[in-house]
Design a protein around this motif. Sequence first.
Motif, PDB file in Angstrom:
ATOM      1  N   SER A   1       0.775  -1.131  -0.039  1.00 11.31           N
ATOM      2  CA  SER A   1       0.098  -0.080   0.040  1.00 11.31           C
ATOM      3  C   SER A   1       0.699   1.059   0.061  1.00 11.31           C
ATOM      4  CB  SER A   1      -0.876   0.045   1.060  1.00 11.31           C
ATOM      5  OG  SER A   1      -0.267  -0.273   2.528  1.00 11.31           O
ATOM      6  N   GLU A   2       2.040   1.127   0.233  1.00 13.22           N
ATOM      7  CA  GLU A   2       3.082   2.395   0.356  1.00 13.22           C
ATOM      8  C   GLU A   2       4.358   2.136  -0.393  1.00 13.22           C
ATOM      9  OE1 GLU A   2       3.462   3.997   4.196  1.00 13.22           O
ATOM     10  OE2 GLU A   2       1.581   3.328   5.004  1.00 13.22           O
ATOM     11  N   ARG A   3       4.943   2.938  -0.897  1.00 16.99           N
ATOM     12  CA  ARG A   3       6.202   2.793  -1.945  1.00 16.99           C
ATOM     13  C   ARG A   3       7.045   4.204  -1.218  1.00 16.99           C
ATOM     14  NH1 ARG A   3       7.151   2.157  -8.094  1.00 16.99           N
ATOM     15  NH2 ARG A   3       9.708   2.037  -8.033  1.00 16.99           N
ATOM     16  N   ASP A   4       8.356   3.860  -0.998  1.00 16.53           N
ATOM     17  CA  ASP A   4       9.476   4.818  -0.944  1.00 16.53           C
ATOM     18  C   ASP A   4      10.524   4.471  -1.720  1.00 16.53           C
ATOM     19  OD1 ASP A   4      10.908   7.132  -0.111  1.00 16.53           O
ATOM     20  OD2 ASP A   4      11.012   6.600   1.896  1.00 16.53           O
ATOM     21  N   GLY A   5      10.792   4.895  -3.059  1.00 17.85           N
ATOM     22  CA  GLY A   5      11.731   4.240  -3.690  1.00 17.85           C
ATOM     23  C   GLY A   5      11.639   2.710  -4.048  1.00 17.85           C
ATOM     24  N   ASN A   6      12.561   2.059  -3.479  1.00 21.28           N
ATOM     25  CA  ASN A   6      12.421   0.505  -3.519  1.00 21.28           C
ATOM     26  C   ASN A   6      11.862  -0.061  -2.432  1.00 21.28           C
ATOM     27  OD1 ASN A   6      13.355   0.481  -6.355  1.00 21.28           O
ATOM     28  ND2 ASN A   6      15.361   0.777  -5.675  1.00 21.28           N
ATOM     29  N   ARG A   7      11.418   0.599  -1.426  1.00 25.11           N
ATOM     30  CA  ARG A   7      11.200  -0.082  -0.223  1.00 25.11           C
ATOM     31  C   ARG A   7       9.503   0.272  -0.164  1.00 25.11           C
ATOM     32  NH1 ARG A   7      14.543  -0.186   5.138  1.00 25.11           N
ATOM     33  NH2 ARG A   7      12.764  -0.963   6.603  1.00 25.11           N
ATOM     34  N   TYR A   8       8.862  -0.882   0.193  1.00 25.19           N
ATOM     35  CA  TYR A   8       7.356  -0.968   0.193  1.00 25.19           C
ATOM     36  C   TYR A   8       6.870  -1.502   1.441  1.00 25.19           C
ATOM     37  CZ  TYR A   8       7.940  -1.329  -4.679  1.00 25.19           C
ATOM     38  OH  TYR A   8       8.532  -0.967  -6.106  1.00 25.19           O
ATOM     39  N   ARG A   9       5.656  -1.016   1.889  1.00 29.84           N
ATOM     40  CA  ARG A   9       4.932  -1.412   3.162  1.00 29.84           C
ATOM     41  C   ARG A   9       3.593  -1.917   2.906  1.00 29.84           C
ATOM     42  NH1 ARG A   9       5.105   2.843   7.852  1.00 29.84           N
ATOM     43  NH2 ARG A   9       4.174   0.883   8.812  1.00 29.84           N
ATOM     44  N   GLY A  10       3.050  -2.944   3.758  1.00 31.67           N
ATOM     45  CA  GLY A  10       1.611  -3.213   3.471  1.00 31.67           C
ATOM     46  C   GLY A  10       1.537  -4.267   4.467  1.00 31.67           C
ATOM     47  N   SER A  11       0.632  -5.601   4.027  1.00 30.04           N
ATOM     48  CA  SER A  11       0.467  -6.481   4.554  1.00 30.04           C
ATOM     49  C   SER A  11       0.538  -7.845   3.754  1.00 30.04           C
ATOM     50  CB  SER A  11      -1.178  -6.430   5.105  1.00 30.04           C
ATOM     51  OG  SER A  11      -2.110  -6.544   4.405  1.00 30.04           O
ATOM     52  N   ILE A  12       0.490  -9.029   4.835  1.00 35.43           N
ATOM     53  CA  ILE A  12       0.529 -10.158   4.193  1.00 35.43           C
ATOM     54  C   ILE A  12      -0.215 -11.234   4.917  1.00 35.43           C
ATOM     55  CG2 ILE A  12       2.645 -11.017   5.576  1.00 35.43           C
ATOM     56  CD1 ILE A  12       3.464 -12.711   3.288  1.00 35.43           C
ATOM     57  N   VAL A  13      -1.243 -11.934   3.962  1.00 43.08           N
ATOM     58  CA  VAL A  13      -2.012 -12.953   4.557  1.00 43.08           C
ATOM     59  C   VAL A  13      -1.575 -14.393   4.274  1.00 43.08           C
ATOM     60  CG1 VAL A  13      -4.486 -14.114   4.263  1.00 43.08           C
ATOM     61  CG2 VAL A  13      -4.212 -11.584   4.606  1.00 43.08           C
ATOM     62  N   VAL A  14      -1.430 -15.300   5.088  1.00 44.41           N
ATOM     63  CA  VAL A  14      -0.734 -16.560   5.035  1.00 44.41           C
ATOM     64  C   VAL A  14      -1.799 -17.554   5.255  1.00 44.41           C
ATOM     65  CG1 VAL A  14       1.247 -18.151   5.814  1.00 44.41           C
ATOM     66  CG2 VAL A  14       1.352 -15.581   5.683  1.00 44.41           C
ATOM     67  N   GLN A  15      -2.092 -18.494   4.556  1.00 46.59           N
ATOM     68  CA  GLN A  15      -2.808 -19.826   4.647  1.00 46.59           C
ATOM     69  C   GLN A  15      -2.574 -20.767   4.323  1.00 46.59           C
ATOM     70  OE1 GLN A  15      -5.609 -17.346   2.126  1.00 46.59           O
ATOM     71  NE2 GLN A  15      -7.137 -17.162   3.689  1.00 46.59           N
ATOM     72  N   ALA A  16      -2.814 -22.014   5.020  1.00 47.99           N
ATOM     73  CA  ALA A  16      -2.737 -23.168   4.745  1.00 47.99           C
ATOM     74  C   ALA A  16      -3.745 -24.242   5.318  1.00 47.99           C
ATOM     75  CB  ALA A  16      -1.290 -23.746   5.362  1.00 47.99           C
ATOM     76  N   VAL A  17      -3.894 -25.464   4.697  1.00 48.71           N
ATOM     77  CA  VAL A  17      -5.095 -26.339   4.977  1.00 48.71           C
ATOM     78  C   VAL A  17      -4.219 -27.738   4.942  1.00 48.71           C
ATOM     79  CG1 VAL A  17      -6.659 -24.933   3.861  1.00 48.71           C
ATOM     80  CG2 VAL A  17      -5.354 -26.681   2.434  1.00 48.71           C
ATOM     81  N   ARG A  18      -5.012 -28.380   5.667  1.00 50.88           N
ATOM     82  CA  ARG A  18      -4.546 -29.970   6.021  1.00 50.88           C
ATOM     83  C   ARG A  18      -5.858 -30.783   5.743  1.00 50.88           C
ATOM     84  NH1 ARG A  18      -5.682 -34.228   9.343  1.00 50.88           N
ATOM     85  NH2 ARG A  18      -4.009 -35.245  10.416  1.00 50.88           N
ATOM     86  N   PRO A  19      -5.483 -31.924   4.698  1.00 48.24           N
ATOM     87  CA  PRO A  19      -6.695 -32.767   4.311  1.00 48.24           C
ATOM     88  C   PRO A  19      -6.958 -33.739   5.495  1.00 48.24           C
ATOM     89  CG  PRO A  19      -4.372 -33.613   3.682  1.00 48.24           C
ATOM     90  CD  PRO A  19      -4.327 -32.327   3.811  1.00 48.24           C
ATOM     91  N   VAL A  20      -8.307 -33.951   5.663  1.00 47.32           N
ATOM     92  CA  VAL A  20      -8.745 -34.778   6.553  1.00 47.32           C
ATOM     93  C   VAL A  20      -9.233 -36.147   6.083  1.00 47.32           C
ATOM     94  CG1 VAL A  20     -10.825 -35.234   8.289  1.00 47.32           C
ATOM     95  CG2 VAL A  20      -9.882 -32.920   7.809  1.00 47.32           C
TER      96      VAL A  20
END
Length: 300
Positions: free
Chosen positions: A77-96
């Motif tokens: 969401s933000e940029r300053d030259g080659n530097r960026y800021r924001g968020s990351i969503v991490v998801q994983a699933v397991r078979p049953v």
Amino acid sequence: MKKYIIILFLLLISHLSFAQEILATVQVNTQQIQGSNQQAFKALEKSLRDFINNTSWTGRKLQNFEKIKSNFSLVLSERDGNRYRGSIVVQAVRPVYNSSYESPLLNLQDTKFALEYVENENLVFNERQFSGKNLIDVISFYVYVILGYDADSFQSSGGTQYFAKAQQIAQNSQNRGYEGWNQINEPRSRTILIGEILNPNMSQLRATMYTYYRAGLDNLYNQDQSQGKKNLFDALMQLKMYENNFQQNYFFNLFIDNKSDEIYNVFNSNNNGGVNIADLKQLMITFAPKFAETKWNKWK
């Protein structure tokens, strides 16, 4: 003969849990940054996907169906030259076992995410040192957390070796000028999370997670669900020991948030023989009061 086949199958499942690696999808969203080069970030998506899926995290080569399905969604969401800021969503699933159902292993949003990136640069990971740009460090940290969660779901505390690698990455990333690694003033930092996972005081939660999956969910799709539900109930009631000190624990609250829908759906039926639903309801209201009206009080 039948008993031998069952034992062999269980041994195979246990072996595969430690052999699994990652089958990831990746999205990089830069719509909030005006004038961003979309083609460059499409290239970053591919580079990250190749990095996650092609790196040998455990030393084993596997078929795709053996790998852990996961998703990494980056919003910059933000940029300053080659530097960026924001968020990351991490998801994983397991078979049953014995079903097509995939249970959520991990689902978190990390809002203290920043990186430095130059178009078409190579992504190189060295677990012994900080990369200098934070992107690979964050991604690799979460890959090892996913591997740890998965291994814990097949063998009690089976993910310790992977969590230890994640902790090493967190230690390497201290005081490098990037948010999300701090041990103070960031109650949901990566360092806090991995520290809580490996804290001996949280060993019961990890034991509960194992029983929840292997004795609970993996037995829930038999013709008779009662034993699977009873095992799930017993596992969750073991968490009562945390009822007075869970509020500030990121690891514990992440488990409750990730599992609330699943827990509600499992017990949202009249087929709960052997389960004291009133006790479970009270426990879940304590742990997740925000769902009292939409979930727990609907149980009969």
